[in-house]
Design an enzyme around this catalytic site. Structure first.
Site, mmCIF file in Angstrom:
data_model
loop_
_atom_site.group_PDB
_atom_site.id
_atom_site.type_symbol
_atom_site.label_atom_id
_atom_site.label_comp_id
_atom_site.label_asym_id
_atom_site.label_seq_id
_atom_site.Cartn_x
_atom_site.Cartn_y
_atom_site.Cartn_z
ATOM 1 C CB SER A 13 3.016 -0.510 14.357
ATOM 2 O OG SER A 13 4.244 0.098 14.028
ATOM 3 C CG HIS A 53 4.062 0.340 8.991
ATOM 4 N ND1 HIS A 53 4.485 -0.888 9.457
ATOM 5 C CD2 HIS A 53 3.895 1.115 10.100
ATOM 6 C CE1 HIS A 53 4.571 -0.858 10.770
ATOM 7 N NE2 HIS A 53 4.210 0.356 11.190
ATOM 8 C CG ASP A 99 5.197 -2.585 6.607
ATOM 9 O OD1 ASP A 99 5.901 -1.558 6.649
ATOM 10 O OD2 ASP A 99 4.522 -2.984 7.567
#
Length: 511
Positions: A181, A265, A233
């Protein structure tokens, strides 16, 4: 808050742990934060608005750059002699120590892992102080990389960690960056802007730092890149990863991309295997050997400027060393880095050396996704002579009965240098995937119906005296228990909430 708790109850206890109430993101709770930081140290009171935080941050940018401090990184030493380092960066609101189990899960015995933590600072999207590599004001792709000064500041810190590893004896080309991320964005930016040649970079569920770092330094013009992304995601769209793949490939960087169906995600168990294989590929086992001249070895230039030993002549100094063998890659000659310099540069260094030469060699891990029949006779013979050979039948019925799973299990349970590959039909494909075993002087034979983890473990013990790691066996049989990385990540939380769809009215659903 009542509605929020009720929504989270629908998607299970794991989400309740992430967001038990609105107050959970203002101060530590006994269940989630109590053991990690005293109240008031880790989180500050919420700010009034996103706009005000953004204005405050921009106004105070020079002061923030001087004020942030970094905790000492969490270190997980290699289980064998360390010849490589992986620096892994967490996501927004997380900490390095929360990822330290990744070292054990990947199971690369020669790799040391470094897990740094981002500094505590105000973050607009979180409306609080939290561990952040830089500020994120919103979830558009522009906002996710808006804070150029913060990204550059974090890159400088990662570069300092790289310098520390080099000073401690790890060659720069044996250092790999990775991140998830927000940490993945910093990993990409830091790797591409590094003046030292790195082994590679892994970026999971992230976005490209376009406009901040647009191309690699000359030292990393051929740096391997791995992009991993969830197909659904809701935070970092999979299309962004596809565009990053195309862009990096166009720059000439050897880039691979992995997309995971049904994944949002978050970090998934199947990514562990891909991380392991990438590390093994870009920083394979390495060793030094001092050899008298002439070497008596045939060398060829392969892809991306790598020079490999094609053959070791009978009775030569190379053979007398007892270490050099075909497919070994020449990384350094008398300490000088020649990893991707090409054949002429390597030969120039060898000719200039007097008397004897010290070579740093890397021994590539056998390709475990290849069909054995596509290898040349010389490559097949080399695998049979050097290691055990396991071929999994991947035709028709065997594929439908789990051949891919068996190959994945074998990759996880056998030593990295072990040859695991696909093969054609072995006959009698009716009771699960068939496996052909051979190599190490063993007469080749077919074992039928190797269709469970237990049977595979028993086969490795009986055929090759391999005692499998019980923790690895357990993680294969219970993969859900390993899917806990990034549970404190703010963007993981945002992604989970974005994935929840509430249908009907309040009256009909009664949360």
């Amino acid at each position: 808050c009542t509605m929020r708790r009720s929504i989270l109850a629908l998607v299970g206890g794991a989400l309740v742990a992430l967001l038990p109430s609105a107050d959970a993101f203002l101060a530590p709770t006994p269940a989630l934060r109590g053991a990690r930081a005293p109240s008031g140290l880790r989180y500050a009171a919420p700010v009034t608005s996103h706009a005000s935080v953004r204005a405050q941050r921009r106004a105070a940018q020079p002061l923030m750059a001087a004020a942030v401090s970094y905790k000492k990184p969490t270190i997980v030493d290699a289980t064998d002699t360390a010849t490589a380092t992986v620096i892994w960066l967490h996501g927004l609101g997380d900490e390095g120590k929360e990822w330290n189990r990744l070292a054990e899960k990947t199971g690369v015995p020669w790799a040391k892992f470094v897990f740094p933590s981002a500094p505590m600072q105000e973050c607009t999207i979180s409306e609080m102080q939290t561990n952040a590599w830089y500020d994120i004001p919103g979830l558009s792709v522009q906002q996710l990389r808006e804070d150029a000064a913060g990204i550059q500041q974090s890159c400088a810190y990662i570069h300092s960690l790289i310098a520390d590893e080099i000073a401690n004896g790890t060659p720069s080309e044996r250092i790999v960056l990775g991140g998830f991320s927000q940490g993945g964005c910093i990993a990409l930016a830091a790797a591409l802007s590094c003046e030292h040649e790195l082994g590679g970079v892994m970026a999971l569920s992230t976005w490209f730092p376009r406009g901040i770092v647009d191309e690699p330094t000359p030292a990393n013009a051929k740096m391997p890149v791995m992009l991993c992304h969830g197909e659904v995601d809701p935070i970092a769209k999979v299309e962004w990863s596809r565009k990053s793949f195309d862009y990096l490939s166009a720059l000439g960087l050897p880039t691979q991309g992995n997309i995971y169906p049904g994944l949002g995600h978050e970090f998934a168990v199947m990514e562990v295997t891909d991380i392991r294989e990438f590390i093994q590929k870009v920083v394979p086992p390495s060793f030094q050997v001092t050899v008298k001249k002439p070497l008596g070895a045939v060398m060829v230039e392969g892809d991306d400027g790598f020079v490999q030993i094609k053959d070791v002549k009978e009775g030569s100094n190379a053979q007398a060393s007892g270490k050099m063998q075909s497919d070994d890659q020449i990384v350094r000659v008398n300490g000088k880095l020649v990893k991707t310099a090409g054949f002429d540069a390597v030969m120039a260094e060898l000719v200039a050396a007097e008397g004897e030469v010290t070579l740093t060699l890397a021994r590539p891990i056998p390709d475990r996704d290849i069909d054995f029949s596509t290898l040349s006779e010389a490559e097949q013979a080399a695998r049979y002579s050097r290691t055990g050979v396991i071929k999994v039948c991947s035709d028709g019925p065997c594929t439908r009965q789990g051949a891919k799973n068996v190959i994945r299990w074998l990759k996880d349970l056998t030593p990295a240098e072990f040859s695991v590959s696909k093969c054609g039909c072995t006959g009698n494909c009716g009771n699960g995937p068939n496996v052909v075993v051979g190599g190490k002087g063993k007469e080749e034979k077919v074992l039928y119906g190797r269709n469970t983890v237990g049977i595979v473990v028993k086969m490795l013990r009986e055929e090759y005296d391999i005692e499998t790691d019980s923790k690895m066996v357990n993680s294969i049989m219970n993969p859900a228990k390993d899917a806990s990385f990034g549970v404190r990540d703010e963007l993981v939380r945002q992604g989970i909430l974005a994935s929840i769809t509430v249908k009907g009215s309040f009256e009909s659903n009664r949360f």
